[in-house]
Enzyme design. Structure first.
Site, PDB file in Angstrom:
ATOM      1  N   TRP A  43       0.849  -1.213   0.000  1.00 16.03           N
ATOM      2  CA  TRP A  43       0.000   0.000   0.000  1.00 16.03           C
ATOM      3  C   TRP A  43       0.869   1.242   0.000  1.00 16.03           C
ATOM      4  O   TRP A  43       0.363   2.320   0.178  1.00 16.03           O
ATOM      5  CB  TRP A  43      -0.897  -0.016   1.239  1.00 16.03           C
ATOM      6  CG  TRP A  43      -2.158   0.792   1.160  1.00 16.03           C
ATOM      7  CD1 TRP A  43      -2.968   0.966   0.077  1.00 16.03           C
ATOM      8  CD2 TRP A  43      -2.784   1.506   2.241  1.00 16.03           C
ATOM      9  NE1 TRP A  43      -4.067   1.738   0.433  1.00 16.03           N
ATOM     10  CE2 TRP A  43      -3.977   2.079   1.750  1.00 16.03           C
ATOM     11  CE3 TRP A  43      -2.461   1.718   3.589  1.00 16.03           C
ATOM     12  CZ2 TRP A  43      -4.842   2.842   2.542  1.00 16.03           C
ATOM     13  CZ3 TRP A  43      -3.319   2.475   4.372  1.00 16.03           C
ATOM     14  CH2 TRP A  43      -4.501   3.029   3.854  1.00 16.03           C
TER      15      TRP A  43
HETATM   16  C1  LIG Z   1      -6.958   6.605   2.664  1.00 17.81           C
HETATM   17  C2  LIG Z   1      -7.827   6.802   3.850  1.00 17.81           C
HETATM   18  C3  LIG Z   1      -8.071   8.068   4.330  1.00 17.81           C
HETATM   19  C4  LIG Z   1      -8.863   8.257   5.442  1.00 17.81           C
HETATM   20  N1  LIG Z   1      -8.979   9.518   5.903  1.00 17.81           N
HETATM   21  C5  LIG Z   1      -9.561   9.747   7.089  1.00 17.81           C
HETATM   22  C6  LIG Z   1      -9.480  11.028   7.678  1.00 17.81           C
HETATM   23  O1  LIG Z   1      -8.895  11.962   7.117  1.00 17.81           O
HETATM   24  N2  LIG Z   1     -10.055  11.214   8.887  1.00 17.81           N
HETATM   25  C7  LIG Z   1     -10.689  10.209   9.548  1.00 17.81           C
HETATM   26  O2  LIG Z   1     -11.171  10.444  10.669  1.00 17.81           O
HETATM   27  N3  LIG Z   1     -10.785   8.962   9.010  1.00 17.81           N
HETATM   28  C8  LIG Z   1     -10.228   8.701   7.808  1.00 17.81           C
HETATM   29  N4  LIG Z   1     -10.261   7.430   7.260  1.00 17.81           N
HETATM   30  C9  LIG Z   1     -11.149   6.417   7.847  1.00 17.81           C
HETATM   31  C10 LIG Z   1     -10.593   5.642   9.047  1.00 17.81           C
HETATM   32  O3  LIG Z   1      -9.321   5.213   8.759  1.00 17.81           O
HETATM   33  C11 LIG Z   1     -11.516   4.468   9.348  1.00 17.81           C
HETATM   34  O4  LIG Z   1     -12.807   4.951   9.534  1.00 17.81           O
HETATM   35  C12 LIG Z   1     -11.141   3.671  10.592  1.00 17.81           C
HETATM   36  O5  LIG Z   1      -9.806   3.281  10.558  1.00 17.81           O
HETATM   37  C13 LIG Z   1     -12.032   2.447  10.749  1.00 17.81           C
HETATM   38  O6  LIG Z   1     -11.691   1.768  11.928  1.00 17.81           O
HETATM   39  P1  LIG Z   1     -11.841   0.194  12.107  1.00 17.81           P
HETATM   40  O7  LIG Z   1     -11.372  -0.164  13.457  1.00 17.81           O
HETATM   41  O8  LIG Z   1     -13.197  -0.223  11.704  1.00 17.81           O
HETATM   42  O9  LIG Z   1     -10.860  -0.448  11.008  1.00 17.81           O
HETATM   43  P2  LIG Z   1      -9.265  -0.446  10.978  1.00 17.81           P
HETATM   44  O10 LIG Z   1      -8.722   0.744  11.640  1.00 17.81           O
HETATM   45  O11 LIG Z   1      -8.881  -0.702   9.576  1.00 17.81           O
HETATM   46  O12 LIG Z   1      -8.872  -1.709  11.880  1.00 17.81           O
HETATM   47  C14 LIG Z   1      -9.147  -3.036  11.528  1.00 17.81           C
HETATM   48  C15 LIG Z   1      -8.104  -3.931  12.171  1.00 17.81           C
HETATM   49  O13 LIG Z   1      -8.487  -5.313  12.111  1.00 17.81           O
HETATM   50  C16 LIG Z   1      -7.373  -6.097  11.758  1.00 17.81           C
HETATM   51  N5  LIG Z   1      -7.868  -7.340  11.159  1.00 17.81           N
HETATM   52  C17 LIG Z   1      -8.564  -7.446   9.999  1.00 17.81           C
HETATM   53  N6  LIG Z   1      -8.892  -8.733   9.780  1.00 17.81           N
HETATM   54  C18 LIG Z   1      -8.414  -9.445  10.821  1.00 17.81           C
HETATM   55  C19 LIG Z   1      -8.438 -10.828  11.148  1.00 17.81           C
HETATM   56  N7  LIG Z   1      -9.050 -11.703  10.355  1.00 17.81           N
HETATM   57  N8  LIG Z   1      -7.834 -11.230  12.281  1.00 17.81           N
HETATM   58  C20 LIG Z   1      -7.209 -10.326  13.080  1.00 17.81           C
HETATM   59  N9  LIG Z   1      -7.151  -9.012  12.815  1.00 17.81           N
HETATM   60  C21 LIG Z   1      -7.753  -8.581  11.703  1.00 17.81           C
HETATM   61  C22 LIG Z   1      -6.608  -5.205  10.802  1.00 17.81           C
HETATM   62  O14 LIG Z   1      -5.287  -5.625  10.645  1.00 17.81           O
HETATM   63  C23 LIG Z   1      -6.750  -3.848  11.473  1.00 17.81           C
HETATM   64  O15 LIG Z   1      -5.771  -3.634  12.437  1.00 17.81           O
HETATM   65  C24 LIG Z   1      -9.475   7.170   6.110  1.00 17.81           C
HETATM   66  C25 LIG Z   1      -9.235   5.880   5.635  1.00 17.81           C
HETATM   67  C26 LIG Z   1      -8.425   5.695   4.520  1.00 17.81           C
HETATM   68  C27 LIG Z   1      -8.136   4.307   4.060  1.00 17.81           C
HETATM   69  S1  SF4 Z   2       5.091  -1.675   5.347  1.00 18.26           S
HETATM   70 FE1  SF4 Z   2       6.318  -1.335   3.532  1.00 18.26          FE
HETATM   71  S2  SF4 Z   2       6.119  -3.218   2.310  1.00 18.26           S
HETATM   72 FE2  SF4 Z   2       4.489  -3.211   3.841  1.00 18.26          FE
HETATM   73  S3  SF4 Z   2       2.741  -2.313   2.746  1.00 18.26           S
HETATM   74 FE3  SF4 Z   2       3.757  -0.657   3.862  1.00 18.26          FE
HETATM   75  S4  SF4 Z   2       5.215   0.218   2.375  1.00 18.26           S
HETATM   76 FE4  SF4 Z   2       4.560  -1.776   1.574  1.00 18.26          FE
END
Ligand SMILES: Cc1cc2nc3c(=O)[nH]c(=O)nc-3n(C[C@H](O)[C@H](O)[C@H](O)COP(=O)(O)OP(=O)(O)OC[C@H]3O[C@@H](n4cnc5c(N)ncnc54)[C@H](O)[C@@H]3O)c2cc1C
Ligand code: SF4
Ligand code: SF4
Lengths: 153, 610
Positions: A43
């Site tokens: 990513w």
């Molecule tokens: C490019 C981008 C820009 C964004 N910009 C903003 C912003 O400016 N401001 C804002 O407030 N929000 C922003 N967001 C949104 C924010 O990131 C999300 O709303 C938030 O992270 C969601 O939280 P979550 O806990 O549901 O998911 P996540 O934070 O993604 O956490 C999910 C976790 O579960 C783990 N996991 C998944 N599957 C498994 C499994 N099978 N077993 C064990 N672990 C697992 C993952 O590794 C991860 O750690 C943005 C998101 C992106 C991608």
């Molecule tokens: S930690 Fe490094 S190799 Fe892994 S997804 Fe991020 S940039 Fe790519």
């Protein structure tokens, strides 16, 4: 820009392996140095780049759409609390940026159990930890059940 | 196989996924449950995991109640408008009333929040967003979670939830350690799923080396949906996938550009185009187009129509704003803080937005529950005001006893973002502690036979590969197995072509969806023939299986809702209008693991009226 590792800089310490959220930095069994085993699942989050003590990891923009000759380098200094970026365009122009990353010392967060234990009243209320003080308003807002109505409004 | 250990970990509360929601849940569990054993299990390393791994430049959900900037009701109305009338307003209000406390804690912990030099208040990016220097957002939040957890288990991919012997109550989860290959059995009295949303369900625009540069992280593998679906939890609004208008190729965010830098879009010939499509949109959705701000999906629609009319590319006009050095810095740091890849694309293609107005694109669809979209599990509402139809247990408990969720996992609550997801984790955790101390005090009993069956199922792809590997000389083509990447690419192609992806301009209909379901069915059969050469590929296999089940759910929901509620996200060609008479409702699905069948139903929408 998937990552790649410079052969002469990497010492195989494994920090990048430990941090990569995509599990794609692995230690190559022959060379004992890190390698991105699945560039199409990168990513370009730079977590590994920031974590490498040898600055051995760099990124080269995805071949599908990024022409060669660019670079985006980063230096994250957690004790100074800053992150510095250097962007180099394909045509040689450069831009530099520095931002703060944290305002308190690492490890200084007070754990939830270090606060006085909440009483039964708090447990029975709708308040979450540190409320209402942490809200910085007098009381937690609430709706009355009759403020919600079924169907189109 | 015999050499693999089975490790048992018992806890009171198990948090699956240590992202924003999971860290919030872990922190709050400890605050209320001082003597409880709280375990957080994460497939990566919570220091840099989930959607916030590379940081964020804004907190998109902050009321500012201390300055009377907004009240929770205002946020509910905003989310309602953006989602074309359909959000769980009880849940949204609940997040909005608590979220400020979360953000104040983040600041106290050391997250650099920008301040407006004139007012001293947090620097607003827009009405709901505040600007941060968020490179270390995730490490800071992870530190708070580590201080709270009894144990954090990194690098364990959770594959299934466990039910008790009567299949009445959740009893924990199983998974495998991606490094050692050991099998983990987590037995718990309550489980909070916070496993993030789903990328790579639909074919991405870049399919070569760049397929990883999706908008949502490539590691968002739909576990948040598949885990609850498999144990029969009801899902809601899974058809409500999101399409993002973003900078081309890098998918760099546009929020700060529109809101703070005041840049705007125009077509290839320098013309404003959104107003041209007003009448058409009005014909499709009626008064929903007259709302402020204009719903995200409808702005997408205008973009798509203008491009289809041959007047692309659509560009973001940055040249004016970027003459101001402060704004230029904000524009670049925005990407460096959360989507570094966009900076790389611009550096590579010599795009300096001071001199060139960069191109925009619309992304492939994503399934998640915390952005301008609200797919996820159907959850019980807050005890103090949620209507009876939304209350069957503890706050944020799904329709399975003892099973809670937060963040992308929970449906109906759009626009919670990072701060709201963390807050929802806190809400779910307090309720889970309550559940564990009141109703769920005894340790649920799990059948050893079920554990043995799951263990065999989890490692089957490794064995399958070992069995058939030597049938062929070398290479990736085998008549007996497919690799995880093959299965993933087939899934993405099916969803793209039949369920409304980019190659069909987000269009689908009943015959297409039914054909898609047939093909997904065959892929499901073939998914027992995925060969995993190593533990890393075993993780990819389980990610694929989770994505596949979530995709089936998305397709069933899309088939069920016979209208086009969100033009610009997807279109039902056979039902091109928004239809409030029949479809002003939530769609719910429930999967039966034994028969493989889905049951669909409608649920009512309640609105805040005063
Ligand atoms: C490019 C981008 C820009 C964004 N910009 C903003 C912003 O400016 N401001 C804002 O407030 N929000 C922003 N967001 C949104 C924010 O990131 C999300 O709303 C938030 O992270 C969601 O939280 P979550 O806990 O549901 O998911 P996540 O934070 O993604 O956490 C999910 C976790 O579960 C783990 N996991 C998944 N599957 C498994 C499994 N099978 N077993 C064990 N672990 C697992 C993952 O590794 C991860 O750690 C943005 C998101 C992106 C991608
Ligand atoms: S930690 Fe490094 S190799 Fe892994 S997804 Fe991020 S940039 Fe790519
Ligand atoms: S962190 Fe750097 S030095 Fe250590 S293994 Fe990775 S690339 Fe090599």
């Amino acid at each position: 820009m998937p990552t790649f590792v410079y052969m002469t800089s990497c010492d195989g310490c494994g920090h990048c392996v430990d941090i990569c959220p995509s599990d794609i930095m692995h230690i190559d069994p022959t060379y004992r140095r890190a390698v991105n085993i699945e560039p199409n699942f990168c990513w370009e989050c730079y977590s590994c780049v920031k974590a490498c003590p040898q600055n051995a990891i760099d990124c080269r923009g995805y071949a599908d759409f990024a022409p060669l000759g660019h670079s985006v380098r980063v230096l994250r200094e957690d004790t100074k609390g800053t992150i510095s970026w250097k962007i180099k365009f394909r045509d040689g122009r450069e831009k530099d940026f520095v931002s703060p990353i944290r305002t308190t010392p690492w490890g200084s967060i007070k754990g939830p159990a270090e606060y006085a234990a909440p009483g039964a009243d708090a447990m029975a209320s709708q308040q979450l930890a540190h409320e209402p003080e942490a809200l910085k308003i007098a009381a937690l807002p609430a709706l009355r059940p009759d403020q919600l109505k079924k169907g189109l409004v | 196989m015999a050499r693999r250990k089975t490790v048992y970990v018992d806890s009171d509360i198990l948090v699956v996924g240590g992202g924003m929601g999971g860290c919030g849940a872990t922190y709050e569990s400890r605050y209320w449950g001082r003597d409880l054993k709280i375990v957080c299990v994460e497939k990566a390393n919570i220091e840099r995991s989930g959607a916030v791994a590379q940081g964020l430049y804004a907190i998109n959900c902050y009321m500012g109640m201390q300055w009377d900037e907004n009240q929770p009701e205002d946020h509910v109305r905003y989310a309602r408008i953006d989602l074309m009338g359909l959000v769980r307003e009880d849940l949204g209000y609940d997040i909005a009333r608590h979220v400020d406390a979360t953000v104040h804690k983040f600041e106290e912990w050391g997250l650099p929040l920008m301040r407006d030099p004139k007012t001293g208040r947090y620097q607003r990016e827009g009405k709901w967003q505040i600007m941060i220097h968020g490179e270390s957002y995730k490490p800071i939040v992870a530190e708070a979670a580590r201080k709270a957890a009894t144990e954090v288990y990194n690098r364990i991919m959770v594959t299934h939830l466990l039910m008790d012997k009567q299949r009445k109550r959740v009893a924990g989860a199983v998974g495998f350690n991606v490094r050692t290959g050991d099998f983990y059995v987590f037995r718990a009295k309550a489980v909070i799923v916070a496993a993030g949303g789903a990328s790579h369900i639909f074919k991405p625009r870049a399919v070569g080396e760049g397929m990883g540069r999706t908008w949502y992280a490539p590691w968002s593998s739909a576990s948040a949906y598949a885990l609850p679906i498999l144990v029969g939890a009801k899902m809601t609004q899974m058809e409500n996938r999101i399409v993002l208008t973003r900078f081309k190729d890098g998918y760099g965010p546009v929020g700060a550009y529109f809101l703070h830098l005041k840049t705007y879009t125009q077509n290839a010939y320098g013309q404003e185009y959104e107003s041209k499509w007003y009448d058409e949109i009005k014909g499709m959705v009626g008064n929903y187009i007259d709302q402020h701000p204009v719903p995200t999906c409808l702005r997408n629609h205008a973009f798509l129509r203008e491009t289809a009319a041959g007047r692309g590319p659509i560009r973001m006009v940055t040249k004016e704003a970027f003459q101001d050095p402060h704004k230029e810095t904000v524009g670049w740091e925005n990407f460096l803080g959360m989507t570094v890849g966009q900076a790389v694309v611009w550096a590579a293609q010599n795009i300096d937005p001071k001199e060139i107005n960069p191109e925009l694109t619309t992304s492939e669809p994503y399934v998640m529950g915390s952005h301008a979209t609200c797919s996820g599990a159907w959850a019980s509402g807050p005890e103090d005001y949620a209507p009876a139809e939304y209350q069957w247990g503890y706050n944020r408990m799904m329709t399975v006893e003892g099973l809670f969720g937060a963040g992308d996992t929970i449906g109906g609550t759009a626009h919670k973002f990072s701060s709201g997801s963390f807050t929802e984790g806190r809400i779910a955790a307090k309720a889970a502690v309550k559940y564990v101390t009141e109703k769920g005090r005894d340790q649920p009993q799990v059948s050893e036979a079920e554990i043995a069956d799951l263990r065999a199922e989890v490692f089957q792809p490794l064995e399958h590969y070992e069995t058939y590997r030597n049938e062929i000389v070398a290479g990736t083509v085998s008549p007996s197995y497919i690799l995880p990447i093959h299965a993933l690419q087939r899934l993405e192609k099916i969803m793209d072509e039949y369920c409304g992806g980019i190659s069909v301009n987000y269009m689908t209909n009943e015959p297409l969806l039914n054909r898609g379901l047939e093909l997904l069915g065959m892929l499901k059969e073939d998914s027992t023939k995925i060969g995993a050469p190593d533990l890393h590929q075993l993780q990819r296999t389980w990610e694929l299986k989770h994505r596949l089940l979530a995709s089936e759910c998305v397709t069933q929901h899309t088939l069920f809702r016979k209208e086009t509620r969100w033009p610009g996200y997807y279109y039902r060609g056979d039902h091109p209008q928004l239809d409030d008479n029949d479809w002003h409702c939530f769609t719910l699905s429930q999967y039966d693991r034994d028969s493989g069948k889905w049951a669909m139903e409608k649920a009512p929408v309640y609105h805040i009226v005063t």
